[in-house]
Design a protein around this motif. Structure first.
Motif, PDB file in Angstrom:
ATOM      1  N   GLY A 142       0.791  -1.224   0.000  1.00  0.00           N
ATOM      2  CA  GLY A 142       0.000   0.000   0.000  1.00  0.00           C
ATOM      3  C   GLY A 142       0.822   1.271   0.000  1.00  0.00           C
ATOM      4  O   GLY A 142       0.340   2.336   0.394  1.00  0.00           O
ATOM      5  N   THR A 143       2.075   1.178  -0.456  1.00  0.00           N
ATOM      6  CA  THR A 143       2.963   2.348  -0.454  1.00  0.00           C
ATOM      7  C   THR A 143       3.404   2.693  -1.877  1.00  0.00           C
ATOM      8  O   THR A 143       4.534   3.125  -2.096  1.00  0.00           O
ATOM      9  N   ALA A 144       2.510   2.500  -2.838  1.00  0.00           N
ATOM     10  CA  ALA A 144       2.891   2.607  -4.250  1.00  0.00           C
ATOM     11  C   ALA A 144       3.399   3.995  -4.631  1.00  0.00           C
ATOM     12  O   ALA A 144       4.377   4.114  -5.376  1.00  0.00           O
ATOM     13  N   LEU A 145       2.762   5.040  -4.145  1.00  0.00           N
ATOM     14  CA  LEU A 145       3.204   6.387  -4.515  1.00  0.00           C
ATOM     15  C   LEU A 145       4.601   6.674  -3.974  1.00  0.00           C
ATOM     16  O   LEU A 145       5.455   7.215  -4.683  1.00  0.00           O
ATOM     17  N   MET A 146       4.842   6.320  -2.723  1.00  0.00           N
ATOM     18  CA  MET A 146       6.180   6.479  -2.171  1.00  0.00           C
ATOM     19  C   MET A 146       7.170   5.608  -2.932  1.00  0.00           C
ATOM     20  O   MET A 146       8.281   6.040  -3.258  1.00  0.00           O
ATOM     21  N   GLY A 147       6.766   4.383  -3.237  1.00  0.00           N
ATOM     22  CA  GLY A 147       7.635   3.484  -3.982  1.00  0.00           C
ATOM     23  C   GLY A 147       7.982   4.026  -5.349  1.00  0.00           C
ATOM     24  O   GLY A 147       9.113   3.882  -5.826  1.00  0.00           O
ATOM     25  N   LEU A 148       7.015   4.664  -5.992  1.00  0.00           N
ATOM     26  CA  LEU A 148       7.232   5.256  -7.312  1.00  0.00           C
ATOM     27  C   LEU A 148       8.250   6.391  -7.242  1.00  0.00           C
ATOM     28  O   LEU A 148       9.177   6.471  -8.060  1.00  0.00           O
ATOM     29  N   LEU A 149       8.105   7.258  -6.261  1.00  0.00           N
ATOM     30  CA  LEU A 149       9.027   8.388  -6.112  1.00  0.00           C
ATOM     31  C   LEU A 149      10.442   7.915  -5.787  1.00  0.00           C
ATOM     32  O   LEU A 149      11.425   8.416  -6.351  1.00  0.00           O
ATOM     33  N   VAL A 150      10.547   6.952  -4.883  1.00  0.00           N
ATOM     34  CA  VAL A 150      11.866   6.432  -4.514  1.00  0.00           C
ATOM     35  C   VAL A 150      12.522   5.743  -5.706  1.00  0.00           C
ATOM     36  O   VAL A 150      13.715   5.935  -5.977  1.00  0.00           O
ATOM     37  N   ALA A 151      11.747   4.945  -6.438  1.00  0.00           N
ATOM     38  CA  ALA A 151      12.291   4.249  -7.606  1.00  0.00           C
ATOM     39  C   ALA A 151      12.785   5.246  -8.650  1.00  0.00           C
ATOM     40  O   ALA A 151      13.849   5.052  -9.260  1.00  0.00           O
ATOM     41  N   GLY A 152      12.035   6.319  -8.849  1.00  0.00           N
ATOM     42  CA  GLY A 152      12.463   7.344  -9.799  1.00  0.00           C
ATOM     43  C   GLY A 152      13.750   8.018  -9.370  1.00  0.00           C
ATOM     44  O   GLY A 152      14.661   8.248 -10.184  1.00  0.00           O
ATOM     45  N   ALA A 153      13.855   8.323  -8.079  1.00  0.00           N
ATOM     46  CA  ALA A 153      15.051   8.997  -7.566  1.00  0.00           C
ATOM     47  C   ALA A 153      16.289   8.117  -7.703  1.00  0.00           C
ATOM     48  O   ALA A 153      17.359   8.584  -8.141  1.00  0.00           O
ATOM     49  N   PHE A 154      16.161   6.831  -7.368  1.00  0.00           N
ATOM     50  CA  PHE A 154      17.320   5.944  -7.470  1.00  0.00           C
ATOM     51  C   PHE A 154      17.673   5.636  -8.928  1.00  0.00           C
ATOM     52  O   PHE A 154      18.840   5.397  -9.250  1.00  0.00           O
ATOM     53  N   THR A 155      16.687   5.640  -9.800  1.00  0.00           N
ATOM     54  CA  THR A 155      16.982   5.462 -11.227  1.00  0.00           C
ATOM     55  C   THR A 155      17.835   6.615 -11.738  1.00  0.00           C
ATOM     56  O   THR A 155      18.828   6.407 -12.460  1.00  0.00           O
ATOM     57  N   ILE A 156      17.477   7.832 -11.366  1.00  0.00           N
ATOM     58  CA  ILE A 156      18.267   9.004 -11.760  1.00  0.00           C
ATOM     59  C   ILE A 156      19.673   8.918 -11.177  1.00  0.00           C
ATOM     60  O   ILE A 156      20.668   9.214 -11.856  1.00  0.00           O
TER      61      ILE A 156
END
Length: 222
Positions: free
Chosen positions: A165-179
């Motif tokens: 249930g933490t998809a939005l946080m997961g999305l932001l974190v995944a984007g940051a680490f991808t960069i």
């Protein structure tokens, strides 16, 4: 006057990092993977096995930081992340175990599915940040083993974000680490790309497809 500080041991740091990635992928699916073991008294065997999760993930991460000669700031990030990780995991484990025994208690759901998961996964993100800060610019590892472990992290981050249930946080974190991975792609930091870019893509696609982020169990998939 010569320094007595030992140089970073890049090879050993990569080995411990690989162990940490493997531990993360395995232990963060332990409730699902060991569900077949059934119950022991009022608890599940999987819950007892899950007690080992913080030890396996955090000790291997600490060993990687030690081998990589992490600086004070990286250790500070790790310390905050580790405390957050342990607190969140403990909340989740206790509330989840109670919920399995006595379903339908709203406050149990709140501590497990909301507070516990957000705190736990935020701690995991901070631990990854400490590792990336220390090791991202060290020599890159062998491609195939690193790719397989990174993809395991991607799958775990995706499934945890959705079912937790933490998809939005997961999305932001995944984007940051991808960069972060793109910016350090000529070094070990490149592993952040396969570890988090697939998660970013999968979470984005899932959100568009479902017009939100319902948990897979709510859809009857698990």
């Amino acid at each position: 006057m010569t320094s007595t500080t030992a140089p970073p041991d890049d090879r050993r740091a990569r080995q411990w990092l690989a162990a940490c990635a493997l531990a993360y992928g395995l232990t963060h699916h332990i409730g699902f993977g060991l569900a077949w073991l059934g119950t022991v008294g009022d608890t599940r065997w999987a819950d007892w096995a899950d007690v080992l999760t913080p030890y396996t993930v955090l000790l291997t991460a600490a060993a990687a930081l030690h081998a990589g000669r992490a600086d004070v700031r990286s250790w500070a990030v790790y310390l905050v992340g580790a405390i957050t990780y342990v607190e969140g995991h403990g909340i989740h484990l206790a509330a989840n175990s109670v919920g399995n025994d006595t379903p339908g208690i709203a406050v149990v759901h709140m501590w497990d599915e909301v507070a516990g998961h957000y705190i736990w996964y935020a701690g995991a993100a901070l631990v990854v940040a400490a590792l990336a800060r220390t090791l991202a610019r060290t020599p890159a590892p062998a491609p195939l083993p690193a790719l397989l472990l990174a993809l395991g992290v991607a799958v775990t981050w995706t499934t945890n974000s959705l079912e937790g249930g933490t998809a939005l946080m997961g999305l932001l974190v995944a984007g940051a680490f991808t960069i972060w991975g793109i910016r350090t792609r000529h070094h070990l930091g490149r592993v952040l790309i396969p570890a988090f870019a697939p998660a970013f893509i999968a979470l984005t696609a899932y959100g568009i497809w479902q017009r939100g982020f319902p948990q897979p169990t709510e859809l009857g998939w698990l």
